[in-house]
Scaffold this motif. Structure first.
Motif, PDB file in Angstrom:
ATOM      1  N   LEU A  96       0.820  -1.214   0.000  1.00 14.51           N
ATOM      2  CA  LEU A  96       0.000   0.000   0.000  1.00 14.51           C
ATOM      3  C   LEU A  96       0.854   1.264   0.000  1.00 14.51           C
ATOM      4  O   LEU A  96       0.332   2.369  -0.156  1.00 14.51           O
ATOM      5  N   GLY A  97       2.165   1.109   0.199  1.00 16.71           N
ATOM      6  CA  GLY A  97       3.067   2.249   0.129  1.00 16.71           C
ATOM      7  C   GLY A  97       3.054   3.146   1.347  1.00 16.71           C
ATOM      8  O   GLY A  97       3.398   4.333   1.255  1.00 16.71           O
ATOM      9  N   LEU A  98       2.679   2.609   2.501  1.00 17.94           N
ATOM     10  CA  LEU A  98       2.630   3.410   3.720  1.00 17.94           C
ATOM     11  C   LEU A  98       3.980   3.406   4.438  1.00 17.94           C
ATOM     12  O   LEU A  98       4.778   2.485   4.284  1.00 17.94           O
ATOM     13  N   ASN A  99       4.197   4.432   5.237  1.00 13.19           N
ATOM     14  CA  ASN A  99       5.318   4.437   6.172  1.00 13.19           C
ATOM     15  C   ASN A  99       4.800   3.882   7.498  1.00 13.19           C
ATOM     16  O   ASN A  99       3.849   4.425   8.071  1.00 13.19           O
ATOM     17  N   PHE A 100       5.405   2.801   7.979  1.00 11.78           N
ATOM     18  CA  PHE A 100       4.894   2.173   9.194  1.00 11.78           C
ATOM     19  C   PHE A 100       6.025   1.509   9.966  1.00 11.78           C
ATOM     20  O   PHE A 100       7.158   1.384   9.474  1.00 11.78           O
ATOM     21  N   ARG A 101       5.712   1.109  11.183  1.00 14.49           N
ATOM     22  CA  ARG A 101       6.708   0.433  12.016  1.00 14.49           C
ATOM     23  C   ARG A 101       6.090  -0.789  12.682  1.00 14.49           C
ATOM     24  O   ARG A 101       4.883  -0.857  12.918  1.00 14.49           O
ATOM     25  N   LEU A 102       6.960  -1.760  12.982  1.00 15.14           N
ATOM     26  CA  LEU A 102       6.548  -3.018  13.614  1.00 15.14           C
ATOM     27  C   LEU A 102       7.004  -3.006  15.065  1.00 15.14           C
ATOM     28  O   LEU A 102       8.176  -2.740  15.358  1.00 15.14           O
ATOM     29  N   LEU A 103       6.062  -3.291  15.987  1.00 16.29           N
ATOM     30  CA  LEU A 103       6.347  -3.252  17.421  1.00 16.29           C
ATOM     31  C   LEU A 103       6.111  -4.623  18.058  1.00 16.29           C
ATOM     32  O   LEU A 103       5.163  -5.327  17.710  1.00 16.29           O
ATOM     33  N   ASP A 104       6.986  -4.982  18.993  1.00 20.72           N
ATOM     34  CA  ASP A 104       6.808  -6.169  19.832  1.00 20.72           C
ATOM     35  C   ASP A 104       6.281  -5.664  21.171  1.00 20.72           C
ATOM     36  O   ASP A 104       6.948  -4.889  21.863  1.00 20.72           O
ATOM     37  N   MET A 105       5.071  -6.085  21.538  1.00 22.75           N
ATOM     38  CA  MET A 105       4.363  -5.442  22.645  1.00 22.75           C
ATOM     39  C   MET A 105       4.774  -5.993  24.015  1.00 22.75           C
ATOM     40  O   MET A 105       5.021  -7.188  24.174  1.00 22.75           O
ATOM     41  N   PRO A 106       4.808  -5.103  25.035  1.00 20.74           N
ATOM     42  CA  PRO A 106       5.193  -5.489  26.397  1.00 20.74           C
ATOM     43  C   PRO A 106       4.048  -6.208  27.102  1.00 20.74           C
ATOM     44  O   PRO A 106       2.902  -6.182  26.638  1.00 20.74           O
ATOM     45  N   TYR A 147      -0.350 -14.418  24.522  1.00 18.71           N
ATOM     46  CA  TYR A 147       0.947 -14.857  25.039  1.00 18.71           C
ATOM     47  C   TYR A 147       2.039 -13.931  24.519  1.00 18.71           C
ATOM     48  O   TYR A 147       2.994 -13.614  25.213  1.00 18.71           O
ATOM     49  N   GLN A 148       1.868 -13.487  23.287  1.00 22.72           N
ATOM     50  CA  GLN A 148       2.742 -12.484  22.678  1.00 22.72           C
ATOM     51  C   GLN A 148       1.958 -11.788  21.574  1.00 22.72           C
ATOM     52  O   GLN A 148       1.005 -12.337  21.024  1.00 22.72           O
ATOM     53  N   LYS A 149       2.357 -10.544  21.250  1.00 23.76           N
ATOM     54  CA  LYS A 149       1.598  -9.768  20.273  1.00 23.76           C
ATOM     55  C   LYS A 149       2.499  -8.787  19.546  1.00 23.76           C
ATOM     56  O   LYS A 149       3.372  -8.149  20.142  1.00 23.76           O
ATOM     57  N   TYR A 150       2.276  -8.670  18.234  1.00 25.39           N
ATOM     58  CA  TYR A 150       2.912  -7.646  17.414  1.00 25.39           C
ATOM     59  C   TYR A 150       1.874  -6.590  17.047  1.00 25.39           C
ATOM     60  O   TYR A 150       0.733  -6.918  16.730  1.00 25.39           O
ATOM     61  N   ASP A 151       2.265  -5.327  17.074  1.00 32.85           N
ATOM     62  CA  ASP A 151       1.432  -4.237  16.569  1.00 32.85           C
ATOM     63  C   ASP A 151       2.114  -3.604  15.372  1.00 32.85           C
ATOM     64  O   ASP A 151       3.352  -3.582  15.277  1.00 32.85           O
ATOM     65  N   ILE A 152       1.307  -3.071  14.447  1.00 32.08           N
ATOM     66  CA  ILE A 152       1.828  -2.269  13.343  1.00 32.08           C
ATOM     67  C   ILE A 152       1.208  -0.885  13.439  1.00 32.08           C
ATOM     68  O   ILE A 152      -0.019  -0.751  13.540  1.00 32.08           O
ATOM     69  N   GLU A 153       2.054   0.129  13.442  1.00 25.83           N
ATOM     70  CA  GLU A 153       1.598   1.516  13.502  1.00 25.83           C
ATOM     71  C   GLU A 153       2.020   2.248  12.237  1.00 25.83           C
ATOM     72  O   GLU A 153       3.184   2.183  11.833  1.00 25.83           O
ATOM     73  N   ALA A 154       1.068   2.941  11.628  1.00 30.05           N
ATOM     74  CA  ALA A 154       1.358   3.740  10.436  1.00 30.05           C
ATOM     75  C   ALA A 154       1.619   5.180  10.844  1.00 30.05           C
ATOM     76  O   ALA A 154       1.038   5.680  11.813  1.00 30.05           O
ATOM     77  N   TRP A 155       2.485   5.849  10.093  1.00 32.11           N
ATOM     78  CA  TRP A 155       2.697   7.278  10.322  1.00 32.11           C
ATOM     79  C   TRP A 155       1.545   8.031   9.675  1.00 32.11           C
ATOM     80  O   TRP A 155       1.243   7.846   8.496  1.00 32.11           O
ATOM     81  N   MET A 156       0.857   8.839  10.476  1.00 33.33           N
ATOM     82  CA  MET A 156      -0.263   9.645  10.001  1.00 33.33           C
ATOM     83  C   MET A 156       0.198  11.092   9.968  1.00 33.33           C
ATOM     84  O   MET A 156       0.149  11.799  10.991  1.00 33.33           O
ATOM     85  N   PRO A 157       0.683  11.551   8.821  1.00 26.60           N
ATOM     86  CA  PRO A 157       1.360  12.860   8.770  1.00 26.60           C
ATOM     87  C   PRO A 157       0.460  14.037   9.087  1.00 26.60           C
ATOM     88  O   PRO A 157       0.937  15.053   9.604  1.00 26.60           O
ATOM     89  N   GLY A 158      -0.844  13.951   8.804  1.00 31.84           N
ATOM     90  CA  GLY A 158      -1.743  15.044   9.146  1.00 31.84           C
ATOM     91  C   GLY A 158      -1.905  15.195  10.643  1.00 31.84           C
ATOM     92  O   GLY A 158      -2.056  16.305  11.159  1.00 31.84           O
TER      93      GLY A 158
END
Length: 419
Positions: A293-303, A312-323
């Protein structure tokens, strides 16, 4: 490692085994099996996990019930079992020292964004193009409701079709699911339906509106006995999700946090040996979806404190929302091990010895529409228009730009005056 070893040993105490009924529609709690009463040392270990995850601490009550259970009273043992069932899942040893902050595993940058001074926020763009309405709906559809119109509504459908095409190519089978579920199914999946902080909408009938199709997909397999050869069993669904959100934070205004939205969900049933590899496959599928999709995003390993009750474990993905000038969560995936399966009675027969054992469940968000629309419109804005990502154009008849909607008249607040 000591915590993990003890947690594995204590697993029978963490989760209530459900007796299997002939009713495959719901996971009904029957008389609880007689489990050994936990020792003081075991309860200390359980309490450490509860505090680590910032979960409701019902260990003091469990200690009291454990002392009373020495006389073997069926009522006390039943209450003890029910309290043990409220405890959260084990915690992956990898995240035990994360504290309260996630670990950023990777950042993906696919677009060069214009200067901040020229970037508009989603609601500003959508209103300017006459594609969205959220104002003045409090007395009509309730707060945190919204309309998507014209090309924005078409874009929503394009995203859904794009996501379905992607996940079904990875072996997920599409199922259409109900939005109304029994309370037992929702609670077995790890979401509380009672209390002041519940996000669940309850109906007068006692049933509830589904918060995510993960619950309906899990409930579909309640009290099912599968074969090991069938696993991993991967399914997907498109559904309306209902959340009784109460957040009033400025950064979560607009359609970032709403009462209902569309989502494409992935769900898998697998063996204990397969579950960590399956979670990685879910994560890689999500990363590929947003990369294309061409987004700027990051992958997080959650605490631990962000895992909720079942994960038991979880990954989150956060996109940069420039507005908005912020990272916003657009996806996650979790390994719930046997937390949900024990409560729902999802089991399989092991090939090696024929023993019947509890399955593991994995869930993940392929697309959650409102937040993804925010990220896309804010990232792809081009003056008075919005560019459509290349991968979505086949689902929009080759259209390249979203421009001002002139077909649907602009809506204005009208006061109704009684004669």
């Amino acid at each position: 490692m000591k915590l993990l070893t003890n947690a594995v040993r204590l697993r029978p105490l963490l989760l209530l085994r459900r007796q299997r009924s002939h009713d495959t529609k719901t996971a009904r709690a029957l008389d609880p099996p007689r489990q050994p009463v936990p020792t003081s040392a075991q309860l200390d270990e359980l309490e450490r996990n509860v505090k680590l995850r910032h979960h409701k601490n019902n260990i003091p009550l469990i200690r009291s019930l454990a002392n009373e259970a020495a006389n073997g009273s069926p009522d006390i043992l039943k209450r003890l079992q029910l309290e043990l069932e409220q405890l959260p899942n084990e915690t992956h040893p990898r995240v035990l020292d994360y504290g309260e902050e996630p670990r950023e595993l990777a950042q993906y940058k696919h677009r060069e964004l214009p200067a901040d001074t020229t970037i508009k926020e989603f609601s500003e763009i959508a209103r300017a193009l006459n594609l969205y309405r959220m104002d003045h709906l409090g007395n009509y559809t309730g707060h945190k409701s919204y309309y998507l119109m014209g090309q924005l509504a078409t874009l929503e459908q394009a995203i859904i079709q794009y996501a379905l095409q992607a996940v079904t190519s990875h072996g997920f089978k599409l199922i259409s699911v109900p939005d109304i579920l029994p309370r037992e199914v929702i609670e077995s999946c790890g979401m509380r339906t009672e209390g002041e902080r519940t996000q669940v909408y309850k109906l007068d009938t006692g049933e509830c509106l589904s918060g995510t199709s993960e619950m309906a997909l899990a409930g579909f397999f309640a009290n099912k006995l599968l074969t090991e050869e069938q696993l991993p069993l991967k399914v997907t669904a498109v559904s309306r999700c209902y959340r009784a959100e109460t957040s009033g934070l400025q950064e979560e205004k607009g359609i970032y946090r709403v009462h209902q939205f569309n989502k494409v969900e992935m769900f898998a049933i697998c063996t204990a040996e397969q579950s960590e590899a399956e979670l990685e496959e879910f994560k890689d599928t999500e990363v590929d979806l947003f990369r294309r999709l061409g987004l700027n995003f990051r992958l997080l390993d959650m605490p631990p404190c962000e895992l909720g009750a079942p994960a038991y474990q979880k990954y989150d993905i956060e996109a940069w929302m420039p507005g908005r000038k912020m990272w916003g969560e657009i996806s996650s995936c979790s390994n719930c091990t046997d937390y949900q399966a024990k409560r729902l009675g999802i089991r399989y027969r092991r090939s090696s010895d024929g023993q019947v054992v509890d399955a593991h469940t994995i869930n993940g968000t392929a697309t959650a529409i409102p937040r993804l629309l925010i990220a896309l419109l804010e990232s792809y804005q081009r003056g008075d228009a919005v560019e459509i990502p290349t991968v979505l154009r086949p689902f929009m008849d080759g259209q390249e730009l979203i421009t001002r909607n002139k077909r649907i008249p602009e809506t204005k607040l009208v006061k109704f005056i009684k004669a």
